[in-house]
Design an enzyme around this catalytic site. Structure first.
Site, PDB file in Angstrom:
ATOM      1  CB  SER A  88     -17.880  65.009  11.465  1.00  0.00           C
ATOM      2  OG  SER A  88     -18.488  66.008  10.747  1.00  0.00           O
ATOM      3  CB  SER A 129     -14.677  57.522   9.515  1.00  0.00           C
ATOM      4  OG  SER A 129     -13.949  58.263   8.722  1.00  0.00           O
ATOM      5  CD  GLU A 188      -9.165  61.114   8.030  1.00  0.00           C
ATOM      6  OE1 GLU A 188      -9.846  61.129   6.820  1.00  0.00           O
ATOM      7  OE2 GLU A 188      -8.081  61.775   8.385  1.00  0.00           O
ATOM      8  CE1 TYR A 248     -14.671  62.445  12.601  1.00  0.00           C
ATOM      9  CE2 TYR A 248     -13.197  61.376  11.075  1.00  0.00           C
ATOM     10  CZ  TYR A 248     -14.397  61.764  11.361  1.00  0.00           C
ATOM     11  OH  TYR A 248     -15.361  60.971  10.854  1.00  0.00           O
ATOM     12  NE  ARG A 274     -19.233  65.848   3.162  1.00  0.00           N
ATOM     13  CZ  ARG A 274     -18.828  65.092   4.214  1.00  0.00           C
ATOM     14  NH1 ARG A 274     -19.165  65.069   5.349  1.00  0.00           N
ATOM     15  NH2 ARG A 274     -17.764  64.238   3.872  1.00  0.00           N
TER      16      ARG A 274
END
Ligand code: NAP
Ligand code: GDD
Length: 321
Positions: free
Chosen positions: A82, A123, A125, A147, A182
């Site tokens: 990730s 995501s 992203e 990714y 996180r």
């Protein structure tokens, strides 16, 4: 009692989702991969309430065995390589786990029990070099990292299995979400961990890359509820989950340092090592579909999130030092 399988249960989201599903009366099975050192710190407090089973997204046989043996009604696929930066140095591995791993799991579901409801951790992203502001479910993708490309594959194969085989397969397009759990390599936690270290006199510098990038940052504990809500819908659909606000890395820095009465300019060094070959400059999501269909909205604000993370890191360092 409903049963859910979570891949990636040792990660940030997996730990929050497991806790949430336990409060909803679920039996929780978590898939963990073999590591030479145990990494169950995020699930330590609930370990006696969940069942951990060995498996890996790279190994489809392990996925089929887990589904056959445990017969979950819901599967949450949170496992992935990730970290965006690592995807440039390990692009093939990232494509295999983060992209093809989704197909392995979907196909295992199709073979063992096509009635299983499936959640894919997509995501923001995927929006990358954004073509629309804010980004919504219909916004075209323009990924900017291996990714991001792998996540686009995972997103479309989820839709493809829904359309090809009638699976209840849903893709949640989640914008950045953070917490005290996180990983320390992500920018928010890197900042709050260093703020705590600086405050306690353990270091006097923080090396970062691009401070201008803007992200839509929410709290992970809020976001896992949206995952569950998606699987409770009669009709599987895809949803953007976001706060609708965007803030720069510099803004995160400022709020975190000011919270402990420090000026970030005195400590931060820009280091080319943390610059990316291609950057995602601006992410801001439109969560109105999730609000209308799921009744979901974020509870923790940006400032509350920063303070929560700084407080937690100071506490953690005090206990361990
Ligand atoms: P994370 O903390 O990095 O957790 C990733 C999890 O995946 C870990 O449990 C890891 O296990 C597991 N994993 C990695 N490779 C695996 C493999 N080959 N087989 C089985 N498990 C494997 O990530 P997160 O922040 O919780 O994110 C959860 C998911 O949401 C990920 O898919 C991520 O890409 C996606 N996502 C995250 C965000 C965000 O802002 N957090 C936003 C959108 C989407 P180990 O503990 O053994 O490493
Ligand atoms: N990690 C990191 N470290 N990022 C830095 C640094 C640094 O030292 N300095 C600046 N940044 C910038 C990055 O260039 C990026 O623009 C931004 O901070 C956020 O980086 P990350 O926290 O690593 O997160 P991300 O946005 O790349 O990816 C996260 O969010 C995605 C959702 O949009 C990850 O959680 C992904 O898994 C997730 O899909």
């Amino acid at each position: 009692m409903p049963k859910a399988l979570i891949t990636g249960i040792t990660g940030q989201d997996g730990s929050y989702l497991a806790e949430f599903l336990l409060t909803q009366g679920y039996e929780v099975v978590g898939m963990v991969r073999r590591t030479s050192t145990v990494n169950f710190h995020r699930i330590a407090e609930i370990q006696d309430q969940i069942e951990l089973v060995p498996g890996d997204l790279g190994d489809q046989i392990s996925l089929i065995h887990i589904l056959e043996q445990h017969r979950p009604q819901e599967v949450y696929n949170l496992a992935a390589q990730s970290f965006v930066q690592t995807s440039w140095t390990q692009p093939v591995f990232t494509g295999d786990v983060t992209g093809l791993g989704v197909t392995r799991l979907l196909d295992a579901i199709r073979i063992v029990d096509p009635g299983i409801r499936f959640y894919q951790a997509s995501s923001s992203e995927m929006f990358g070099k954004v073509v629309e502001v804010p980004q919504r479910e219909s916004t075209p993708f323009y990924p900017r990292s291996p990714y991001g490309v792998a996540k686009v594959y995972g997103h479309w194969i989820t839709i493809n299995y829904r359309e090809s085989y009638g699976l209840h397969a849903t893709s949640g397009i989640l914008f950045n979400h953070e917490s005290p759990r996180r990983g320390r390599e992500f920018v928010t936690r890197k900042i709050t961990n260093h703020v705590a270290q600086i405050k306690l006199g353990l270091t006097d510098e923080l090396r970062l890359g691009n401070l201008d990038a803007q992200r839509d940052w929410g709290f992970a504990g809020d976001y896992v509820k949206a995952m569950w809500l998606m699987l409770q819908q009669d009709e599987p659909q895809d949803y953007v989950v976001a706060t609708g606000e965007t803030h720069s890395v510099e803004e995160f820095l400022r709020v975190a340092f000011e919270y402990v009465n420090l000026d970030w300019h005195d400590y931060v060094i820009q280091d080319p090592r943390y610059m990316r070959p291609a950057e995602v400059d601006l992410l801001v999501g439109d969560p109105s579909k999730a609000g209308a269909n799921l009744g979901w909205e974020p509870a923790v604000s940006f400032t509350e999130l920063v303070k929560m993370m700084v407080d937690a890191d100071i506490e953690l360092l005090k206990v361990s030092s």
